[in-house]
Design a protein around this motif. Structure first.
Motif, PDB file in Angstrom:
ATOM      1  N   LEU A  64      19.555  55.904   4.832  1.00 41.99           N
ATOM      2  CA  LEU A  64      20.846  55.513   4.250  1.00 41.99           C
ATOM      3  C   LEU A  64      21.721  54.793   5.261  1.00 41.99           C
ATOM      4  O   LEU A  64      22.396  53.819   4.916  1.00 41.99           O
ATOM      5  N   THR A  65      21.685  55.223   6.500  1.00 40.07           N
ATOM      6  CA  THR A  65      22.457  54.542   7.539  1.00 40.07           C
ATOM      7  C   THR A  65      21.978  53.107   7.700  1.00 40.07           C
ATOM      8  O   THR A  65      22.785  52.172   7.764  1.00 40.07           O
ATOM      9  N   SER A  66      20.667  52.904   7.746  1.00 40.11           N
ATOM     10  CA  SER A  66      20.115  51.555   7.873  1.00 40.11           C
ATOM     11  C   SER A  66      20.496  50.681   6.684  1.00 40.11           C
ATOM     12  O   SER A  66      20.856  49.514   6.851  1.00 40.11           O
ATOM     13  N   LEU A  67      20.420  51.245   5.494  1.00 43.19           N
ATOM     14  CA  LEU A  67      20.767  50.479   4.294  1.00 43.19           C
ATOM     15  C   LEU A  67      22.250  50.121   4.275  1.00 43.19           C
ATOM     16  O   LEU A  67      22.626  48.998   3.936  1.00 43.19           O
ATOM     17  N   ARG A  68      23.084  51.072   4.646  1.00 37.69           N
ATOM     18  CA  ARG A  68      24.533  50.800   4.690  1.00 37.69           C
ATOM     19  C   ARG A  68      24.860  49.756   5.753  1.00 37.69           C
ATOM     20  O   ARG A  68      25.701  48.883   5.531  1.00 37.69           O
ATOM     21  N   ASP A  69      24.205  49.845   6.904  1.00 37.28           N
ATOM     22  CA  ASP A  69      24.417  48.846   7.957  1.00 37.28           C
ATOM     23  C   ASP A  69      24.031  47.460   7.457  1.00 37.28           C
ATOM     24  O   ASP A  69      24.743  46.475   7.694  1.00 37.28           O
ATOM     25  N   GLN A  70      22.908  47.372   6.766  1.00 38.17           N
ATOM     26  CA  GLN A  70      22.470  46.070   6.246  1.00 38.17           C
ATOM     27  C   GLN A  70      23.429  45.564   5.184  1.00 38.17           C
ATOM     28  O   GLN A  70      23.718  44.368   5.123  1.00 38.17           O
ATOM     29  N   LEU A  71      23.967  46.449   4.358  1.00 31.64           N
ATOM     30  CA  LEU A  71      24.945  46.046   3.352  1.00 31.64           C
ATOM     31  C   LEU A  71      26.200  45.492   4.019  1.00 31.64           C
ATOM     32  O   LEU A  71      26.752  44.479   3.574  1.00 31.64           O
ATOM     33  N   ASP A  72      26.641  46.115   5.102  1.00 29.15           N
ATOM     34  CA  ASP A  72      27.791  45.596   5.846  1.00 29.15           C
ATOM     35  C   ASP A  72      27.521  44.188   6.370  1.00 29.15           C
ATOM     36  O   ASP A  72      28.388  43.309   6.301  1.00 29.15           O
ATOM     37  N   ILE A  73      26.322  43.966   6.875  1.00 31.36           N
ATOM     38  CA  ILE A  73      25.940  42.634   7.372  1.00 31.36           C
ATOM     39  C   ILE A  73      25.967  41.621   6.235  1.00 31.36           C
ATOM     40  O   ILE A  73      26.509  40.516   6.375  1.00 31.36           O
ATOM     41  N   LEU A  74      25.415  41.992   5.090  1.00 32.79           N
ATOM     42  CA  LEU A  74      25.405  41.078   3.941  1.00 32.79           C
ATOM     43  C   LEU A  74      26.820  40.809   3.434  1.00 32.79           C
ATOM     44  O   LEU A  74      27.143  39.669   3.055  1.00 32.79           O
ATOM     45  N   ASP A  75      27.669  41.827   3.421  1.00 32.79           N
ATOM     46  CA  ASP A  75      29.063  41.632   3.005  1.00 32.79           C
ATOM     47  C   ASP A  75      29.765  40.639   3.926  1.00 32.79           C
ATOM     48  O   ASP A  75      30.512  39.779   3.461  1.00 32.79           O
ATOM     49  N   GLN A  76      29.524  40.747   5.226  1.00 34.64           N
ATOM     50  CA  GLN A  76      30.143  39.820   6.172  1.00 34.64           C
ATOM     51  C   GLN A  76      29.620  38.401   5.958  1.00 34.64           C
ATOM     52  O   GLN A  76      30.384  37.437   5.981  1.00 34.64           O
ATOM     53  N   ARG A  77      28.315  38.284   5.724  1.00 29.94           N
ATOM     54  CA  ARG A  77      27.747  36.952   5.446  1.00 29.94           C
ATOM     55  C   ARG A  77      28.362  36.352   4.183  1.00 29.94           C
ATOM     56  O   ARG A  77      28.652  35.161   4.136  1.00 29.94           O
ATOM     57  N   ALA A  78      28.545  37.181   3.167  1.00 30.28           N
ATOM     58  CA  ALA A  78      29.140  36.708   1.916  1.00 30.28           C
ATOM     59  C   ALA A  78      30.568  36.226   2.158  1.00 30.28           C
ATOM     60  O   ALA A  78      30.984  35.190   1.629  1.00 30.28           O
ATOM     61  N   ALA A  79      31.320  36.967   2.958  1.00 31.34           N
ATOM     62  CA  ALA A  79      32.698  36.560   3.268  1.00 31.34           C
ATOM     63  C   ALA A  79      32.698  35.247   4.063  1.00 31.34           C
ATOM     64  O   ALA A  79      33.504  34.349   3.789  1.00 31.34           O
ATOM     65  N   ASP A  80      31.784  35.126   5.015  1.00 32.90           N
ATOM     66  CA  ASP A  80      31.682  33.886   5.790  1.00 32.90           C
ATOM     67  C   ASP A  80      31.313  32.709   4.903  1.00 32.90           C
ATOM     68  O   ASP A  80      31.864  31.611   5.046  1.00 32.90           O
ATOM     69  N   LEU A  81      30.401  32.930   3.971  1.00 34.68           N
ATOM     70  CA  LEU A  81      30.016  31.858   3.045  1.00 34.68           C
ATOM     71  C   LEU A  81      31.179  31.461   2.140  1.00 34.68           C
ATOM     72  O   LEU A  81      31.379  30.278   1.853  1.00 34.68           O
ATOM     73  N   GLU A  82      31.941  32.439   1.694  1.00 28.90           N
ATOM     74  CA  GLU A  82      33.094  32.133   0.842  1.00 28.90           C
ATOM     75  C   GLU A  82      34.112  31.302   1.613  1.00 28.90           C
ATOM     76  O   GLU A  82      34.683  30.345   1.067  1.00 28.90           O
ATOM     77  N   THR A  83      34.332  31.606   2.872  1.00 28.23           N
ATOM     78  CA  THR A  83      35.240  30.811   3.705  1.00 28.23           C
ATOM     79  C   THR A  83      34.709  29.386   3.841  1.00 28.23           C
ATOM     80  O   THR A  83      35.466  28.416   3.703  1.00 28.23           O
ATOM     81  N   ALA A  84      33.423  29.260   4.089  1.00 31.05           N
ATOM     82  CA  ALA A  84      32.815  27.930   4.221  1.00 31.05           C
ATOM     83  C   ALA A  84      32.929  27.146   2.915  1.00 31.05           C
ATOM     84  O   ALA A  84      33.223  25.938   2.930  1.00 31.05           O
ATOM     85  N   ARG A  85      32.724  27.807   1.790  1.00 35.89           N
ATOM     86  CA  ARG A  85      32.861  27.140   0.485  1.00 35.89           C
ATOM     87  C   ARG A  85      34.281  26.645   0.267  1.00 35.89           C
ATOM     88  O   ARG A  85      34.500  25.528  -0.195  1.00 35.89           O
TER      89      ARG A  85
END
Length: 131
Positions: free
Chosen positions: A82-103
């Motif tokens: 669960l820790t690994s999955l949550r960590d990966q979700l945090d990474i994906l959330d940050q990527r999504a936010a970065d992509l939204e800024t770029a868009r």
């Protein structure tokens, strides 16, 4: 089964299957002639790997949680999963936010470009001075 048969049964290229083996996501035995010999269960393992990759997990995380899988995406409770999955979700959330800024920035650039003619701002268009 040989790697070609595994490739046909899973739809995954032989090259990618070799990569999965190098990264310890799947394993094989070697025949006397040196050919890889895969167990029938490897087909399901490859399907699990593909499902976890599609969920955005990197292979290092998949290698950690793969022993905890019991079907395509469900997991048994295993230490650290669960820790690994949550960590990966945090990474994906940050990527999504970065992509939204770029868009947003790209949309602004397109809008500003549409308001210019031959590199000259259209009348009434505000421009900023470079800093």
């Amino acid at each position: 089964m040989l790697i070609g048969e595994l490739s046909r049964r899973t739809g995954v290229s032989e090259r990618l299957l070799r990569y999965y083996e190098r990264t310890e996501l799947i394993n094989s035995r070697r025949r006397a002639n040196g050919y890889r010999d895969y167990d029938d269960r490897t087909v399901e393992t490859v399907h699990r790997v593909r499902a976890l990759l599609a969920a955005g997990l990197p292979t290092r995380t998949i290698r950690q949680i793969l022993p905890c899988t019991h079907d395509t995406a469900a997991l048994r409770p295993c230490p650290g999963v669960l820790t690994s999955l949550r960590d990966q979700l945090d990474i994906l959330d940050q990527r999504a936010a970065d992509l939204e800024t770029a868009r947003r920035l790209l949309r602004q650039t397109i809008a500003a470009t549409e308001n210019t003619t031959d590199g000259v701002p259209a009348p009434g268009t505000r421009t900023s001075t470079p800093r």
